[in-house]
Design a protein around this motif. Sequence first.
Motif, PDB file in Angstrom:
ATOM      1  N   SER A  40       0.845  -1.210   0.000  1.00 54.83           N
ATOM      2  CA  SER A  40       0.000   0.000   0.000  1.00 54.83           C
ATOM      3  C   SER A  40       0.878   1.257   0.000  1.00 54.83           C
ATOM      4  CB  SER A  40      -0.967  -0.014   1.179  1.00 54.83           C
ATOM      5  OG  SER A  40      -0.279   0.011   2.407  1.00 54.83           O
ATOM      6  N   ALA A  41       2.033   1.192   0.661  1.00 56.72           N
ATOM      7  CA  ALA A  41       2.953   2.346   0.636  1.00 56.72           C
ATOM      8  C   ALA A  41       3.386   2.617  -0.799  1.00 56.72           C
ATOM      9  CB  ALA A  41       4.165   2.085   1.518  1.00 56.72           C
ATOM     10  N   GLU A  42       3.642   1.552  -1.531  1.00 64.37           N
ATOM     11  CA  GLU A  42       4.101   1.757  -2.910  1.00 64.37           C
ATOM     12  C   GLU A  42       3.003   2.344  -3.806  1.00 64.37           C
ATOM     13  OE1 GLU A  42       7.381   1.598  -4.314  1.00 64.37           O
ATOM     14  OE2 GLU A  42       7.276   2.085  -2.203  1.00 64.37           O
ATOM     15  N   GLN A  43       1.762   2.262  -3.375  1.00 67.86           N
ATOM     16  CA  GLN A  43       0.686   2.904  -4.149  1.00 67.86           C
ATOM     17  C   GLN A  43       0.495   4.372  -3.781  1.00 67.86           C
ATOM     18  OE1 GLN A  43      -3.170   1.056  -4.285  1.00 67.86           O
ATOM     19  NE2 GLN A  43      -2.203  -0.954  -4.196  1.00 67.86           N
ATOM     20  N   HIS A  44       0.767   4.709  -2.493  1.00 70.03           N
ATOM     21  CA  HIS A  44       0.327   6.023  -2.011  1.00 70.03           C
ATOM     22  C   HIS A  44       1.397   6.912  -1.397  1.00 70.03           C
ATOM     23  CE1 HIS A  44      -3.820   4.764  -2.580  1.00 70.03           C
ATOM     24  NE2 HIS A  44      -3.605   3.700  -1.833  1.00 70.03           N
ATOM     25  N   TYR A  45       2.542   6.353  -1.013  1.00 73.36           N
ATOM     26  CA  TYR A  45       3.487   7.067  -0.148  1.00 73.36           C
ATOM     27  C   TYR A  45       4.591   7.722  -0.976  1.00 73.36           C
ATOM     28  CZ  TYR A  45       6.618   7.635   3.935  1.00 73.36           C
ATOM     29  OH  TYR A  45       7.446   8.121   4.923  1.00 73.36           O
ATOM     30  N   PHE A  46       4.636   9.050  -0.941  1.00 74.24           N
ATOM     31  CA  PHE A  46       5.667   9.824  -1.640  1.00 74.24           C
ATOM     32  C   PHE A  46       5.885   9.334  -3.080  1.00 74.24           C
ATOM     33  CE2 PHE A  46       6.621  11.100   2.705  1.00 74.24           C
ATOM     34  CZ  PHE A  46       6.833  12.467   2.540  1.00 74.24           C
ATOM     35  N   VAL A  47       4.790   9.201  -3.795  1.00 71.05           N
ATOM     36  CA  VAL A  47       4.856   8.788  -5.201  1.00 71.05           C
ATOM     37  C   VAL A  47       5.576   9.889  -5.990  1.00 71.05           C
ATOM     38  CG1 VAL A  47       3.485   8.250  -7.254  1.00 71.05           C
ATOM     39  CG2 VAL A  47       2.773   7.396  -4.993  1.00 71.05           C
ATOM     40  N   GLY A  48       6.593   9.521  -6.734  1.00 72.58           N
ATOM     41  CA  GLY A  48       7.338  10.493  -7.541  1.00 72.58           C
ATOM     42  C   GLY A  48       8.518  11.110  -6.795  1.00 72.58           C
ATOM     43  N   PHE A  49       8.712  10.720  -5.535  1.00 75.04           N
ATOM     44  CA  PHE A  49       9.850  11.229  -4.752  1.00 75.04           C
ATOM     45  C   PHE A  49      10.719  10.055  -4.304  1.00 75.04           C
ATOM     46  CE2 PHE A  49       6.557  14.373  -4.606  1.00 75.04           C
ATOM     47  CZ  PHE A  49       7.242  15.564  -4.762  1.00 75.04           C
ATOM     48  N   ARG A  50      11.971  10.372  -3.955  1.00 69.88           N
ATOM     49  CA  ARG A  50      12.886   9.291  -3.542  1.00 69.88           C
ATOM     50  C   ARG A  50      12.589   8.850  -2.114  1.00 69.88           C
ATOM     51  NH1 ARG A  50      17.131  11.425  -6.213  1.00 69.88           N
ATOM     52  NH2 ARG A  50      17.854  12.567  -4.379  1.00 69.88           N
ATOM     53  N   VAL A  51      12.389   7.535  -1.936  1.00 66.77           N
ATOM     54  CA  VAL A  51      12.113   6.973  -0.612  1.00 66.77           C
ATOM     55  C   VAL A  51      13.108   5.861  -0.329  1.00 66.77           C
ATOM     56  CG1 VAL A  51      10.448   5.657   0.782  1.00 66.77           C
ATOM     57  CG2 VAL A  51       9.637   7.520  -0.682  1.00 66.77           C
ATOM     58  N   GLN A  52      13.710   5.910   0.838  1.00 69.88           N
ATOM     59  CA  GLN A  52      14.592   4.837   1.281  1.00 69.88           C
ATOM     60  C   GLN A  52      13.988   4.238   2.550  1.00 69.88           C
ATOM     61  OE1 GLN A  52      17.695   3.518  -0.048  1.00 69.88           O
ATOM     62  NE2 GLN A  52      17.024   2.025   1.491  1.00 69.88           N
TER      63      GLN A  52
END
Length: 314
Positions: free
Chosen positions: A96-108
């Motif tokens: 679910s994070a991959e659908q909604h969380y900081f889409v289009g920004f770098r996440v580590q």
Amino acid sequence: MYRMLIYMNNNQSRPKWKLKDYGLRSTPGFVYQQPSALRGRTDVASVTSWLAPIVWEGTFDPTLIDFMYKKQNLTIATTVFALGKYTRFLKDFLESAEQHYFVGFRVQYYLFTDHPEVVPVVKMRENHHLTVRKVPSMNRWQDISMGRMDILEKLIENELAGEADYIFCLDVDTQFYGRWSVESLGRLVGVIHPWFFEAPRHLFTYERRPESLAYIPEGEGDYYFTGAAFGGSLEDVLHLTKTCREQLNIDTANSIEAVWHEESHLNKYFLYNKPSKLLSPEYLWRNINAGSSQIKTIRFSHVAKNNAEVRPNP
Ligand code: UD2
């Protein structure tokens, strides 16, 4: 890139980085809806008494805010812990994070677990990465929950300088249902607890015993914040985790455990170190099926769990 990292290696007692913020910039010709000085949400407060914004649906323009933050080339470190049976929550959390969380920004993501072998393979977006770290198992869920402060402090202090701009620390027994992105960024960010946003402060479950360093006297308190989600700049979250870790250790040495563990210490910290931005309970709701007239969208929510079954101890 408007945010520069300046290294200060010459003085070991100070953090190795400093964020220099040149502000949020738009561009000539970029068109978006006119903001109003008169109209806005009237059913909720969107600013605190110390002038920190409280983020609700309808208080920001996603198009504008995404556009401005894109220019900053940011990386958001995100930590999550899954020990013992809590590994079962990982698949839904990550998918679910991959659908909604900081889409289009770098996440580590940094995932701490005692069972790395059962971490599910989840397809990550471009610029989203997962690092898995093995940590020892623990017998008490309270120790797992409180021990996060120590691990977070070490992660930020030893590894994140130059690697990330902001950090969020999230519970794993949760799921994303809507956008959580750059509108949440700030120097020090707390999330208003979903059970207490309508309550007077004498009902907040602060630690009330003066023997604990999490003690908050009657008559004090702004909001009741959840321990399930908090964040901010590396420097501010380092100070938060270090302070909470030190105070938890002193309480342990004095044989006292705050009523809601590290959440109690977090609330004490936020009372005297005011957050620069607050996220409404849209950013940590209690149950996807529970309604409330002020909650126009649920972005992130706890999932139902049987505590007796998933926790290692009562
Ligand atoms: C409340 C808080 C939580 C934390 C906790 C400590 C809210 C809504 N929740 O949640 O943030 O402050 O109280 O008192 O405010 N964990 C494991 N394995 C375990 C047990 C815990 O990995 O066996 C980790 C996991 O990441 C979990 C977190 O610790 O999400 C917090 O534990 P919890 O969710 O069981 O605590 P809970 O729901 O009472």
